[in-house]
Design a protein around this motif. Structure first.
Motif, short mmCIF file in Angstrom:
data_model
loop_
_atom_site.label_atom_id
_atom_site.label_comp_id
_atom_site.label_asym_id
_atom_site.label_seq_id
_atom_site.Cartn_x
_atom_site.Cartn_y
_atom_site.Cartn_z
N ALA A 183 0.83 -1.21 0.00
CA ALA A 183 0.00 0.00 0.00
C ALA A 183 0.86 1.26 0.00
CB ALA A 183 -0.93 0.00 1.22
N ASP A 184 1.99 1.22 0.69
CA ASP A 184 2.91 2.37 0.70
C ASP A 184 3.62 2.52 -0.64
OD1 ASP A 184 2.18 2.87 3.29
OD2 ASP A 184 4.06 2.18 4.20
N ILE A 185 3.90 1.39 -1.28
CA ILE A 185 4.54 1.44 -2.60
C ILE A 185 3.57 2.04 -3.62
CG2 ILE A 185 5.55 0.05 -4.46
CD1 ILE A 185 6.48 -1.93 -2.32
N LEU A 186 2.31 1.65 -3.54
CA LEU A 186 1.29 2.22 -4.42
C LEU A 186 1.15 3.72 -4.17
CD1 LEU A 186 -1.03 2.02 -6.46
CD2 LEU A 186 -2.53 1.29 -4.58
N ARG A 187 1.15 4.12 -2.91
CA ARG A 187 1.05 5.54 -2.56
C ARG A 187 2.25 6.31 -3.09
NH1 ARG A 187 -2.11 9.12 -2.69
NH2 ARG A 187 -3.55 7.63 -1.72
N GLU A 188 3.43 5.70 -3.04
CA GLU A 188 4.62 6.36 -3.58
C GLU A 188 4.45 6.65 -5.06
OE1 GLU A 188 9.42 5.60 -4.36
OE2 GLU A 188 8.31 4.28 -3.01
N TYR A 189 3.97 5.67 -5.81
CA TYR A 189 3.75 5.88 -7.24
C TYR A 189 2.81 7.06 -7.47
CZ TYR A 189 1.91 5.11 -11.94
OH TYR A 189 1.50 5.28 -13.24
N ARG A 190 1.70 7.07 -6.77
CA ARG A 190 0.71 8.12 -6.97
C ARG A 190 1.24 9.48 -6.53
NH1 ARG A 190 -4.52 4.53 -4.87
NH2 ARG A 190 -4.79 3.38 -6.84
N ASP A 191 2.01 9.52 -5.46
CA ASP A 191 2.57 10.79 -4.99
C ASP A 191 3.63 11.30 -5.98
OD1 ASP A 191 0.95 10.73 -2.78
OD2 ASP A 191 2.51 10.06 -1.39
N ARG A 192 4.41 10.39 -6.54
CA ARG A 192 5.41 10.81 -7.54
C ARG A 192 4.72 11.40 -8.77
NH1 ARG A 192 10.86 8.69 -7.43
NH2 ARG A 192 11.27 7.31 -5.65
N ILE A 193 3.64 10.77 -9.18
CA ILE A 193 2.87 11.29 -10.32
C ILE A 193 2.34 12.69 -10.00
CG2 ILE A 193 0.73 11.04 -11.64
CD1 ILE A 193 2.76 9.15 -12.65
N ALA A 194 1.76 12.82 -8.81
CA ALA A 194 1.11 14.08 -8.42
C ALA A 194 2.10 15.24 -8.36
CB ALA A 194 0.41 13.91 -7.07
N CYS A 195 3.33 14.97 -7.93
CA CYS A 195 4.30 16.07 -7.77
C CYS A 195 5.20 16.21 -8.99
CB CYS A 195 5.14 15.86 -6.51
SG CYS A 195 6.37 14.57 -6.65
N GLY A 196 4.96 15.38 -10.02
CA GLY A 196 5.75 15.49 -11.24
C GLY A 196 7.09 14.79 -11.17
N ASN A 197 7.32 14.00 -10.12
CA ASN A 197 8.58 13.27 -10.00
C ASN A 197 8.65 12.12 -11.00
OD1 ASN A 197 10.09 10.80 -8.55
ND2 ASN A 197 11.05 12.73 -7.92
N LEU A 198 7.48 11.64 -11.41
CA LEU A 198 7.39 10.57 -12.40
C LEU A 198 6.81 11.18 -13.66
CD1 LEU A 198 8.06 7.54 -12.20
CD2 LEU A 198 5.66 7.12 -11.78
N ARG A 199 7.57 11.19 -14.75
CA ARG A 199 7.19 11.93 -15.95
C ARG A 199 6.46 11.06 -16.95
NH1 ARG A 199 12.27 13.70 -14.54
NH2 ARG A 199 13.28 12.19 -15.91
N ASP A 200 5.52 11.69 -17.67
CA ASP A 200 4.77 10.99 -18.71
C ASP A 200 5.54 11.06 -20.03
OD1 ASP A 200 2.88 9.70 -20.18
OD2 ASP A 200 1.46 11.37 -20.24
N ASN A 201 6.66 10.34 -20.03
CA ASN A 201 7.52 10.36 -21.20
C ASN A 201 8.17 9.00 -21.29
OD1 ASN A 201 10.17 10.61 -22.61
ND2 ASN A 201 9.49 12.73 -22.87
N ARG A 202 7.95 8.31 -22.38
CA ARG A 202 8.40 6.91 -22.49
C ARG A 202 9.89 6.75 -22.27
NH1 ARG A 202 6.40 2.16 -24.09
NH2 ARG A 202 7.79 0.64 -25.04
N SER A 203 10.66 7.66 -22.79
CA SER A 203 12.10 7.53 -22.67
C SER A 203 12.62 7.98 -21.32
CB SER A 203 12.82 8.33 -23.76
OG SER A 203 12.53 9.70 -23.62
N ASN A 204 11.76 8.63 -20.50
CA ASN A 204 12.16 9.08 -19.18
C ASN A 204 11.12 8.70 -18.16
OD1 ASN A 204 14.63 10.81 -19.71
ND2 ASN A 204 13.15 11.75 -21.09
N SER A 205 10.64 7.49 -18.24
CA SER A 205 9.53 7.07 -17.41
C SER A 205 9.95 6.61 -16.04
CB SER A 205 8.77 5.92 -18.10
OG SER A 205 9.64 4.83 -18.29
N SER A 206 11.24 6.65 -15.75
CA SER A 206 11.70 6.23 -14.44
C SER A 206 11.41 7.31 -13.43
CB SER A 206 13.20 5.96 -14.48
OG SER A 206 13.88 7.14 -14.81
N ALA A 207 11.56 6.91 -12.16
CA ALA A 207 11.34 7.88 -11.10
C ALA A 207 12.46 8.89 -11.07
CB ALA A 207 11.26 7.15 -9.77
#
Length: 207
Positions: A183-207
């Motif tokens: 559950a914390d890992i899932l929250r991390e993913y969502r929080d990274r998305i929300a703050c822009g830490n995880l980018r919507d770019n195929r070549s830079n999709s890493s955290a």
């Protein structure tokens, strides 16, 4: 609606795809792997977690067998985190991470490969199986490895030490055996998305 493979590639990068949109895919225009990936992105596909040996050997193969224990642990965690996030909670691998000093660690894998120290890992994954063509689990690993295998071990450690992440929430200095809940890992993913830490770019999709 007809959805092109170009659009599938775009949604693969982070998974910004709605169930309604996925429902309108034209099945005959997509391969089985592409349809599975699309359904996974909106949480409609329940794929069993892969064997831990399978995922680890696949990552090592993608690297040309150049990764160390430390690198494998970080690549395994980041792959698991992205997969859990995109699928809405499904695991990529049957892995249970703990919060250690150098970030998230899967203890079973640590024990299996610690003999190599800082050297490259050799094939010690006898229970590994091959992924089928188009398997969404291997496709995700392919995507992440394209970027992350270029990173130094220190960079991977820094990525997994993100202040808002699951490791930071569960880490107790010097302690072992502190589990990191999915559950914390899932929250991390969502929080990274929300703050822009995880980018919507195929070549830079890493955290």
């Amino acid at each position: 609606m007809t959805v092109s493979r170009k659009n599938i590639a775009r949604t693969n990068s982070i998974g910004y795809i709605t169930c309604a949109w996925a429902a309108n895919f034209t099945p005959l225009r997509l391969t089985k792997g592409e349809r599975c990936t699309a359904l996974l992105m909106c949480g409609n596909l329940k794929v069993m977690a892969a064997r831990l040996d399978t995922v680890c050997r696949y990552i090592c193969e993608k690297s040309g067998w150049t990764v160390t224990n430390l690198q494998l642990q970080k690549l395994l965690y980041l792959s698991q985190m992205i997969y859990i996030g995109r699928s809405g909670g499904n695991r990529l691998a049957d892995a249970d991470f703990e919060a250690w000093d150098y970030g998230p660690v899967e203890p079973k894998i640590y024990k299996k490969v610690r003999m190599f120290g800082k050297d490259r890992i050799k094939d010690v994954f006898p229970e590994a199986r091959n992924f089928a063509d188009g398997d969404p689990r291997s496709l995700l690993i392919d995507e992440l490895c394209q970027d992350l295998l270029r990173r130094r071990a220190g960079e991977l450690v820094e990525l997994t030490h993100w202040d808002g992440g699951a490791w930071a929430k569960n880490y107790v200095p010097g302690a072992r055996g502190v589990k990191i809940p999915d559950a914390d890992i899932l929250r991390e993913y969502r929080d990274r998305i929300a703050c822009g830490n995880l980018r919507d770019n195929r070549s830079n999709s890493s955290a």
